[in-house]
Design a protein around this motif. Sequence first.
Motif, mmCIF file in Angstrom:
data_model
loop_
_atom_site.group_PDB
_atom_site.id
_atom_site.type_symbol
_atom_site.label_atom_id
_atom_site.label_comp_id
_atom_site.label_asym_id
_atom_site.label_seq_id
_atom_site.Cartn_x
_atom_site.Cartn_y
_atom_site.Cartn_z
ATOM 1 N N UNK A 30 7.120 79.598 7.791
ATOM 2 C CA UNK A 30 6.011 78.939 8.464
ATOM 3 C C UNK A 30 5.356 78.020 7.450
ATOM 4 N N UNK A 31 5.447 76.735 7.692
ATOM 5 C CA UNK A 31 4.848 75.743 6.798
ATOM 6 C C UNK A 31 4.726 74.466 7.631
ATOM 7 N N UNK A 32 3.640 74.415 8.414
ATOM 8 C CA UNK A 32 3.511 73.369 9.431
ATOM 9 C C UNK A 32 3.488 71.968 8.845
ATOM 10 N N UNK A 33 3.138 71.836 7.570
ATOM 11 C CA UNK A 33 3.173 70.527 6.921
ATOM 12 C C UNK A 33 4.600 69.977 6.881
ATOM 13 N N UNK A 34 5.589 70.894 6.987
ATOM 14 C CA UNK A 34 6.998 70.477 6.975
ATOM 15 C C UNK A 34 7.664 70.743 8.318
ATOM 16 N N UNK A 35 6.862 70.877 9.380
ATOM 17 C CA UNK A 35 7.409 71.083 10.719
ATOM 18 C C UNK A 35 7.040 72.445 11.280
ATOM 19 N N UNK A 36 7.011 72.546 12.621
ATOM 20 C CA UNK A 36 6.461 73.754 13.246
ATOM 21 C C UNK A 36 7.497 74.821 13.588
ATOM 22 N N UNK B 147 -3.459 67.242 1.178
ATOM 23 C CA UNK B 147 -3.515 66.395 2.372
ATOM 24 C C UNK B 147 -2.879 65.060 2.008
ATOM 25 N N UNK B 148 -1.677 64.792 2.525
ATOM 26 C CA UNK B 148 -0.974 63.553 2.196
ATOM 27 C C UNK B 148 0.208 63.383 3.159
ATOM 28 N N UNK B 149 -0.009 62.528 4.152
ATOM 29 C CA UNK B 149 1.036 62.310 5.173
ATOM 30 C C UNK B 149 2.343 61.810 4.577
ATOM 31 N N UNK B 150 2.230 61.066 3.451
ATOM 32 C CA UNK B 150 3.459 60.503 2.894
ATOM 33 C C UNK B 150 4.305 61.593 2.232
ATOM 34 N N UNK B 151 3.671 62.714 1.821
ATOM 35 C CA UNK B 151 4.442 63.794 1.206
ATOM 36 C C UNK B 151 4.674 64.943 2.181
ATOM 37 N N UNK B 152 3.810 65.049 3.181
ATOM 38 C CA UNK B 152 3.930 66.109 4.199
ATOM 39 C C UNK B 152 4.043 65.470 5.587
ATOM 40 N N UNK B 153 5.269 65.171 6.037
ATOM 41 C CA UNK B 153 5.454 64.487 7.322
ATOM 42 C C UNK B 153 4.800 65.213 8.499
#
Length: 316
Positions: A77-83, A171-177
């Motif tokens: 579980x790591x929503x920054x990398x997908x649900x 918090x960084x969209x470019x590193x965490x899609x």
Amino acid sequence: MSIIIKSTSDIKSSDITSKSVYMDRRRFMQQAFASSLLLAADAMLPVWAKRWPDPAQAPFRADDKLTSFEDITSYNNFYELGTSKTDPVKNAAAFNPRPWSIAVEGECDKPGVFDLEDFIKPYALQEYIYRLRCVEGWSMVIPWVGFSLAEMLKTFEPNSKAKYVEFTTLLDKSRFPGQSRRVLNWPYVEGLRIDEAMNPLPIMAVGLYGDILPNQNGAPIRLVVPWKYGFKSIKSIVKIRFSETRPKTTWNELAPDEYGFYANVNPEVDHPRWSQKTERRIGDAFWKPKQKTAMFNGYGEQVAQLYTGMDLTKNF
Ligand SMILES: Nc1nc2c(c(=O)[nH]1)N[C@H]1C(S)=C(S)[C@@H](COP(=O)(O)O)O[C@H]1N2
Ligand SMILES: [Mo]
């Protein structure tokens, strides 16, 4: 009652199977490190990876069979990398956890901003074998490499107003899609009461299975709080703040009836949509019955006193 946590001095012969498998894996990793040292510049290896702990020195080890490295790193579980559970491993390579810095702020006398390596340097890395129990009803047993959260927090000299500690993920969209989708109120935030944080069990983890932390497990540094549901163990931390008031935590804000601030593993308090009495150990054969979930995930001897006099049905 069975002894759930024990010191290394009482390792039984029944532990030897998982331990020898682990030692093989560890030897393999050490060789991998050694060969990468020959191939690449010495500078490529993080300084702290050169003082990896001896697993025989593990201060707390769960008396359970270890979950395989493959399961620990491919069911996340790591929503920054997908649900979905398999998204983080698929998207892991796209996330670069270097460079990394950590800010310590709020109610303390020694705040600061630190480069990851400087941040880790003062602390003794050790192995901690902990059960992780997700609120969804599955569990794993993970050999973390990390250091005591309490020891770390003390070096920043929290003052008398420090009643809580708050942790924030990058918090960084470019590193965490995954942060481009508003599935959670980014950044992910978690918190502990200061006395919970000062208990000897919680750790800051920087590795697992004798290797540095895989990206999908929260590289380069994450929290592990073994008596609480998995969502309290926040990944990829960039900020630690001491506060007088209780921090707003991500899952509690999203669904306060379902995810409390405390989130202690408790088989007596069901999630509104499912029971918390049993769990499925990841890696077990499909025909194996689920196992009973233990109060405080089995760490009651160490932590039950933190909640004396509290109604855990209300403070779930
Ligand atoms: N930043 C961040 N931390 C997080 C999560 C997340 O989505 N984002 N998921 C949590 C949940 S629900 C669990 S069960 C654990 C899973 O950790 P693991 O993948 O290392 O097993 O991470 C926790 N930490
Ligand atoms: Mo979870």
